[in-house]
Design a protein around this motif. Structure first.
Motif, mmCIF file in Angstrom:
data_model
loop_
_atom_site.group_PDB
_atom_site.id
_atom_site.type_symbol
_atom_site.label_atom_id
_atom_site.label_comp_id
_atom_site.label_asym_id
_atom_site.label_seq_id
_atom_site.Cartn_x
_atom_site.Cartn_y
_atom_site.Cartn_z
ATOM 1 N N GLN A 75 0.840 -1.192 0.000
ATOM 2 C CA GLN A 75 0.000 0.000 0.000
ATOM 3 C C GLN A 75 0.879 1.249 0.000
ATOM 4 N N PRO A 76 0.524 2.249 -0.809
ATOM 5 C CA PRO A 76 1.372 3.442 -0.915
ATOM 6 C C PRO A 76 1.693 4.095 0.421
ATOM 7 N N ILE A 77 0.708 4.189 1.299
ATOM 8 C CA ILE A 77 0.936 4.873 2.572
ATOM 9 C C ILE A 77 1.954 4.131 3.424
ATOM 10 N N GLU A 78 2.122 2.828 3.175
ATOM 11 C CA GLU A 78 3.072 2.046 3.964
ATOM 12 C C GLU A 78 4.517 2.470 3.713
ATOM 13 N N LEU A 79 4.765 3.059 2.540
ATOM 14 C CA LEU A 79 6.126 3.482 2.243
ATOM 15 C C LEU A 79 6.586 4.596 3.165
ATOM 16 N N VAL A 80 5.656 5.383 3.682
ATOM 17 C CA VAL A 80 6.010 6.451 4.612
ATOM 18 C C VAL A 80 6.624 5.878 5.882
ATOM 19 N N LYS A 81 6.195 4.685 6.249
ATOM 20 C CA LYS A 81 6.645 4.078 7.493
ATOM 21 C C LYS A 81 7.965 3.333 7.331
ATOM 22 N N ASN A 82 8.454 3.259 6.074
ATOM 23 C CA ASN A 82 9.700 2.562 5.823
ATOM 24 C C ASN A 82 10.799 3.550 5.467
ATOM 25 N N ASP A 83 12.005 3.049 5.401
ATOM 26 C CA ASP A 83 13.166 3.912 5.175
ATOM 27 C C ASP A 83 13.763 3.681 3.787
ATOM 28 N N TYR A 84 12.913 3.348 2.810
ATOM 29 C CA TYR A 84 13.414 3.026 1.480
ATOM 30 C C TYR A 84 13.602 4.277 0.620
ATOM 31 N N SER A 85 14.522 4.149 -0.350
ATOM 32 C CA SER A 85 14.771 5.212 -1.327
ATOM 33 C C SER A 85 14.255 4.768 -2.690
ATOM 34 N N PHE A 86 13.647 5.684 -3.421
ATOM 35 C CA PHE A 86 13.162 5.383 -4.768
ATOM 36 C C PHE A 86 12.751 6.671 -5.460
ATOM 37 N N GLY A 87 12.377 6.572 -6.745
ATOM 38 C CA GLY A 87 11.804 7.711 -7.458
ATOM 39 C C GLY A 87 12.810 8.739 -7.927
ATOM 40 N N ILE A 88 13.893 8.306 -8.598
ATOM 41 C CA ILE A 88 14.864 9.249 -9.157
ATOM 42 C C ILE A 88 14.170 10.107 -10.211
ATOM 43 N N THR A 89 14.369 11.420 -10.158
ATOM 44 C CA THR A 89 13.716 12.302 -11.120
ATOM 45 C C THR A 89 14.460 13.632 -11.212
ATOM 46 N N ASN A 90 13.989 14.509 -12.102
ATOM 47 C CA ASN A 90 14.579 15.838 -12.311
ATOM 48 C C ASN A 90 16.093 15.768 -12.501
ATOM 49 N N LEU A 91 16.510 14.986 -13.499
ATOM 50 C CA LEU A 91 17.923 14.768 -13.773
ATOM 51 C C LEU A 91 18.434 15.818 -14.754
ATOM 52 N N TYR A 92 19.301 16.700 -14.267
ATOM 53 C CA TYR A 92 19.822 17.761 -15.121
ATOM 54 C C TYR A 92 21.309 17.940 -14.885
ATOM 55 N N GLN A 93 22.019 18.202 -15.985
ATOM 56 C CA GLN A 93 23.468 18.353 -15.924
ATOM 57 C C GLN A 93 23.858 19.700 -16.501
ATOM 58 N N CYS A 94 24.678 20.435 -15.771
ATOM 59 C CA CYS A 94 25.164 21.730 -16.216
ATOM 60 C C CYS A 94 26.655 21.804 -15.911
ATOM 61 N N ASP A 95 27.465 22.100 -16.947
ATOM 62 C CA ASP A 95 28.916 22.008 -16.806
ATOM 63 C C ASP A 95 29.244 20.608 -16.278
ATOM 64 N N ASP A 96 29.932 20.513 -15.188
ATOM 65 C CA ASP A 96 30.286 19.203 -14.632
ATOM 66 C C ASP A 96 29.435 18.837 -13.429
ATOM 67 N N ILE A 97 28.346 19.575 -13.223
ATOM 68 C CA ILE A 97 27.496 19.339 -12.061
ATOM 69 C C ILE A 97 26.217 18.627 -12.475
ATOM 70 N N LEU A 98 25.950 17.498 -11.833
ATOM 71 C CA LEU A 98 24.708 16.755 -12.036
ATOM 72 C C LEU A 98 23.772 17.049 -10.874
ATOM 73 N N TYR A 99 22.496 17.278 -11.207
ATOM 74 C CA TYR A 99 21.463 17.548 -10.198
ATOM 75 C C TYR A 99 20.348 16.534 -10.382
ATOM 76 N N PHE A 100 19.852 15.989 -9.289
ATOM 77 C CA PHE A 100 18.641 15.164 -9.349
ATOM 78 C C PHE A 100 18.085 15.044 -7.940
ATOM 79 N N TRP A 101 16.894 14.477 -7.835
ATOM 80 C CA TRP A 101 16.351 14.187 -6.519
ATOM 81 C C TRP A 101 15.580 12.882 -6.513
ATOM 82 N N PHE A 102 15.381 12.379 -5.320
ATOM 83 C CA PHE A 102 14.650 11.125 -5.130
ATOM 84 C C PHE A 102 13.916 11.219 -3.801
ATOM 85 N N SER A 103 13.176 10.170 -3.454
ATOM 86 C CA SER A 103 12.401 10.194 -2.222
ATOM 87 C C SER A 103 12.895 9.131 -1.253
#
Length: 389
Positions: free
Chosen positions: A273-301
């Motif tokens: 169940q989606p709400i169960e993920l709040v109670k866990n310590d897992y990482s997922f959902g890589i998104t907003n991947l952008y690269q400028c010069d030599d710097i990479l930016y992204f975020w996940f949950s």
């Protein structure tokens, strides 16, 4: 609420987030065209214990564009900056084209049932070479083609055989996000997460065959797996740690991102169940991947929080990874907001007027005069950031 305001909330209600992101981890098949390049690198993410409150040590404001208030924008679903223009799709829906002074050049807002009208604009892309803007009308299941210079309707292409959730274009060809196949359960040729087309309405290749997780996909929300980067196109399939560079008829592995305590496939297969993920310590959902010069930016949950990552590709090391990124306003960087694109070697953000007013209340003297005139009723501001040398 603007799209950018959503992505900076510290605490996320995961029922909505999971609906945005939930899809499959695919597997390569004989139909995949995967080219392994020397450019593939692995990025291991380790979270910091402290907040990153001095983004101005890394970035500085290059310029900004105050989008005209002539047409109020709703929630922003997609923004593309190219050819000295700003193209914005909001959830009303409509597409507004601005020049780099923030003035409106044209709008595509002819909603209706007529031959030159649309029912629902789900996504769009642009093709500079052909001088076209191509929008996907999910209501009519067709691609609408407009003149890129003035927004005039040119023609339409039927896509009645498939129903993508998003689209992108690079080098004149098309890729479609196709995370489930509920609309065509018996057409096995479309049971793939990424579809490729040379002309837009005929599928010429497919990647990542749907599996057990795909069949459980819920696919609600506005998640997007395509990211434009200074003329190149990056792709990250939901719940996958591999980032690909897309070129005509090929997917090229580009980044292998190792997240801390990644979400196990078994939990998705067990239909957690989606709400169960709040109670866990897992990482997922890589998104907003952008690269400028030599710097990479992204975020996940992770654990109900968005985690922002800045990575130095040249030095192969994390600059910062964590859930608190901000700065006190200074002249070189009055405000930092989560990145939503790259243009001419600058990151850019679509900053809400609320955020600007908040920073103005701290120190208005560091803001240019035009930004000091922002009000609650203003449209968001497009802000460009250069990487400091």
């Amino acid at each position: 609420m603007y799209f950018n305001e959503i992505i900076v909330m510290n605490r996320i209600f995961f029922v909505v987030f999971l609906f945005c992101m939930l899809s499959c981890k695919g597997k390569h098949t004989e139909k995949d065209v995967v080219e392994v390049m020397n450019e593939l690198r692995t990025i291991k993410v380790e979270l910091a214990d402290t907040a990153f409150r001095n983004v101005n040590q890394l970035l500085e404001m290059s310029s900004f564009v105050v989008l005209a208030n002539d047409e109020p924008l709703g929630g922003v679903k997609r923004i593309i900056v190219d050819d000295e223009r700003v193209f914005v799709l909001d959830d009303t829906p409509k597409i507004v084209c601005y020049n780099m002074k923030g003035d409106i050049e044209y709008q595509i807002n002819n909603k209706g049932g007529g031959p030159k009208e649309f029912f629902s604009l789900l996504d769009f892309t642009i093709n500079i070479a052909s001088n076209q803007l191509i929008a996907y009308d999910s209501g009519k299941r067709q691609l609408n083609i407009y003149n890129l210079k003035d927004g005039q309707f040119l023609s339409s292409l039927s896509t009645s055989t498939f129903a993508p959730m998003g689209m992108a274009s690079v080098d004149g060809v098309f890729f479609f996000d196709n995370p489930d196949h509920f609309n065509y359960p018996d057409n096995k040729e479309l049971h793939y997460s990424l579809l490729y087309s040379t002309i837009g309405n005929k599928i010429d290749n497919r990647f990542f065959e749907h599996d057990e997780i795909s069949n459980y996909s819920m696919n609600y929300g506005e998640g997007h797996p395509f990211f434009y980067n200074n003329g190149s196109l990056l792709y990250n399939k939901r719940f996958d740690n591999m980032v690909y560079r897309l070129v005509p008829n090929k997917i090229i592995p580009y980044l292998n991102i190792e997240l801390p305590n990644p979400l196990p496939d078994e939990l998705l297969k067990d239909r957690i169940q989606p709400i169960e993920l709040v109670k866990n310590d897992y990482s997922f959902g890589i998104t907003n991947l952008y690269q400028c010069d030599d710097i990479l930016y992204f975020w996940f949950s992770k654990s109900g929080f968005y985690q922002t990552v800045f990575y130095d590709l040249k030095k192969n090391k994390i600059i910062y990874a964590g859930n608190k990124v901000s700065n006190n306003p200074v002249k070189e960087l009055p405000v930092f907001y989560p990145v939503v694109g790259v243009y001419q070697d600058c990151f850019f953000s679509l900053v809400s007027p609320t955020t600007i007013l908040e920073k103005l209340s701290i120190d208005a003297s560091v803001f240019p005069k035009q930004l000091q005139e922002i009000s609650e009723d203003s449209n968001p501001v497009l802000m460009f950031y250069k990487v400091k040398k």
